[in-house]
Scaffold this motif. Structure first.
Motif, PDB file in Angstrom:
ATOM      1  N   ASN A  50       0.893  -0.994   0.121  1.00  0.00           N
ATOM      2  CA  ASN A  50      -0.024   0.048   0.119  1.00  0.00           C
ATOM      3  C   ASN A  50       0.764   1.233   0.035  1.00  0.00           C
ATOM      4  N   ASN A  53       0.477   4.185  -3.271  1.00  0.00           N
ATOM      5  CA  ASN A  53      -0.681   5.534  -3.144  1.00  0.00           C
ATOM      6  C   ASN A  53      -0.938   5.927  -1.743  1.00  0.00           C
ATOM      7  N   ASP A  71     -10.515  -5.542  -7.484  1.00  0.00           N
ATOM      8  CA  ASP A  71     -10.202  -5.682  -8.661  1.00  0.00           C
ATOM      9  C   ASP A  71      -9.142  -6.774  -8.928  1.00  0.00           C
ATOM     10  N   LYS A  78      -6.193  -5.367  -6.713  1.00  0.00           N
ATOM     11  CA  LYS A  78      -6.322  -4.265  -6.134  1.00  0.00           C
ATOM     12  C   LYS A  78      -7.627  -4.035  -5.165  1.00  0.00           C
ATOM     13  N   VAL A  80      -9.980  -1.754  -2.461  1.00  0.00           N
ATOM     14  CA  VAL A  80     -10.633  -0.434  -1.985  1.00  0.00           C
ATOM     15  C   VAL A  80     -11.623  -0.757  -0.855  1.00  0.00           C
ATOM     16  N   PHE A  95      -6.273   2.177   0.216  1.00  0.00           N
ATOM     17  CA  PHE A  95      -6.002   1.342  -1.053  1.00  0.00           C
ATOM     18  C   PHE A  95      -4.783   0.288  -0.703  1.00  0.00           C
ATOM     19  N   MET A  97      -2.839  -3.736  -2.257  1.00  0.00           N
ATOM     20  CA  MET A  97      -2.510  -4.549  -3.492  1.00  0.00           C
ATOM     21  C   MET A  97      -1.888  -5.838  -3.162  1.00  0.00           C
ATOM     22  N   SER A 377      -1.607  -0.476 -13.196  1.00  0.00           N
ATOM     23  CA  SER A 377      -0.527  -0.947 -12.369  1.00  0.00           C
ATOM     24  C   SER A 377       0.945  -0.863 -12.965  1.00  0.00           C
ATOM     25  N   HIS A 408      -3.240   7.596  -8.416  1.00  0.00           N
ATOM     26  CA  HIS A 408      -3.750   6.129  -8.051  1.00  0.00           C
ATOM     27  C   HIS A 408      -4.158   5.189  -9.153  1.00  0.00           C
ATOM     28  N   TYR A 411      -5.619   1.832  -9.337  1.00  0.00           N
ATOM     29  CA  TYR A 411      -7.093   1.421  -8.678  1.00  0.00           C
ATOM     30  C   TYR A 411      -8.173   2.006  -9.440  1.00  0.00           C
ATOM     31  N   ALA A 414     -10.859  -0.885  -9.320  1.00  0.00           N
ATOM     32  CA  ALA A 414     -11.517  -1.276  -8.004  1.00  0.00           C
ATOM     33  C   ALA A 414     -12.246   0.046  -7.554  1.00  0.00           C
TER      34      ALA A 414
END
Length: 436
Positions: A50, A53, A71, A78, A80, A95, A97, A377, A408, A411, A414
């Motif tokens: 994390n 972001n 997502d 990812k 959220v 956020f 991942m 990403s 971001h 994301y 997500a």
């Protein structure tokens, strides 16, 4: 400590309207799950990442949020989720991942979030004991290929309702939210001005979204939830990750990007200057322009008496085409020359990024789109990547088109899934102001 109780309970994930008044990105601290959900920062500093972001603070959002969004892509998942802040009436979007291959770590983290949210719902019940139905009013809004691949497993292990959302639509909903609602989110990039923020605005259409994940999708957006996928490429983040896994000792995508930042691609790539000895001014090519990615490798290998080797970060060598690694039916070849893993990484990063940049320009030119947003990403706020993409758009369009990036960027899907079931116009600042 459980999340603060609230008299409001959400029976359906589309029953709230997010209040974005005063929203801002946290810049002075690492992204973290607030202690109000009972999770420690250490819980996500392992396989979960994390650090790329920042949280988005929603200081005036007071309604409960009963869902989590995920997502799950081919390489990364990812996540959220919304939590209350301990020291304000509002809360924040968090956020984080995970690598998709570590999906068990993702599910373990989600299980902790779900338990905390269920406890919050129970604490907010007017009855002495919340019913079983009340306790289960937590939802997962899932998108990406993994929403289908892992659907049955998520339902079984997490014991929640799963809402699967269309991947492309989620990308657009998420991007629209960031463009129109979050200050200091969207920016342009150049070496002279690395982060020039673009003011949030309601009039954003049409535009081109270039989403770079494992592969690349290019989506023309003509209005709210009005979009068409007009192209793409199989050469994306997965390509870079896969080839550098073969060619270097890097163990993660972040490590590959760090290596690329230290590399010198001119030791590997053939430049215009290597061919002409100078610029090729007549057609606007500088001597430093890459004429052929990896163009020097073959020649150096043929000239080498020691074979082709790539030196990793510790100085160890990885032999390629050497006698030790040849199969019985492989034609005998001269051993390869020495190349640094950092130089290989930078060269391949440029090759993939330049390819994406040129295809993006061609699609924007074909559909007469001036604004090009790069998400996914693959970018990760990496300067060489953003500079390559931005320069490609500026060069090929003669400055007529603009490349935009987001803080971001990974994301979008997500966030789109998180917001997907909101009422029409849920997040437009103008509509929010009309409701107050």
């Amino acid at each position: 400590m459980p999340m603060p109780s609230s008299p409001r309970r959400i029976p359906y994930p589309g029953a709230i309207r997010i209040n974005v008044q005063g929203a801002f990105i946290v810049d002075d601290e690492p992204s973290r799950p607030p202690s109000s959900i009972g999770l420690r920062t250490a819980d996500i500093n392992g396989n979960g990442k994390n650090t790329h972001n920042r949280d988005i603070v929603l200081p005036y959002h007071t309604a409960d949020v009963s869902h989590i969004a995920v997502d799950i892509g081919g390489s990364l998942a990812k996540l959220v989720y919304f939590t209350r802040d301990d020291d304000s009436v509002g809360g924040r979007l968090n956020f984080t991942m995970f690598e998709t291959e570590n999906v068990e770590d993702l599910f373990a983290f989600m299980s902790k979030l779900i338990s905390a949210k269920r406890q919050s719902i129970s604490d907010g019940s007017a009855e002495a004991e919340a019913t079983s139905a009340e306790k289960k009013k937590v939802y997962i809004m899932a998108t990406g290929g993994g929403a289908y691949k892992f659907y049955d497993r998520m339902r079984k292990e997490l014991d929640v309702e799963i809402w699967r959302e269309d991947e492309m639509e989620c990308l657009i909903v998420g991007l629209d939210f960031f463009i129109t609602e979050i200050p200091t989110e969207v920016f342009t990039y150049s070496e002279q001005n690395p982060m020039s923020f673009v003011e949030a605005k309601p009039d954003i259409y049409p535009y081109l979204l270039v989403n770079i994940g494992s592969g690349v999708s290019m989506i023309m957006v003509s209005g709210p939830r009005q979009f068409k996928r007009i192209g793409g490429s199989s050469l994306g983040g997965g390509t870079l990750w896969g080839l550098l896994s073969l060619l270097t000792g890097a163990k993660s995508f972040d490590e590959m990007l760090e290596m690329a930042a230290r590399g010198d691609n001119t030791n590997v790539d053939m430049l215009v200057g290597d061919i002409y000895g100078s610029d090729y001014g007549r057609i606007g090519l500088k001597s430093s322009t890459i004429a052929s990615s990896f163009g020097k490798v073959f020649k150096k290998r043929l000239e080498s008496a020691d074979g082709v080797q790539i030196s990793d970060q510790t100085g160890n060598s990885i032999e390629l085409y050497g006698a030790k690694h040849q199969a019985e039916n492989v034609v005998d070849m001269p051993p390869p020359a020495r190349f640094r893993a950092e130089d290989i990484s930078r060269s391949l990063l440029y090759a993939v990024s330049n390819n994406i940049g040129q295809i993006a320009y061609l699609q924007a030119q074909r559909y007469n789109l001036e604004h090009i947003y790069f998400g996914g990403s693959f970018i990760r706020g990496h300067p060489q990547t953003m500079n390559t993409l931005s320069y490609a758009i500026k060069f090929w369009s003669n400055g007529e088109k603009k490349a935009y990036f987001l803080r971001h960027e990974g994301y979008l899907g997500a966030v789109g899934a998180f917001l997907k079931r909101q009422p029409t116009g849920w997040g437009r600042r103008n509509s929010m102001e009309e409701k107050r």
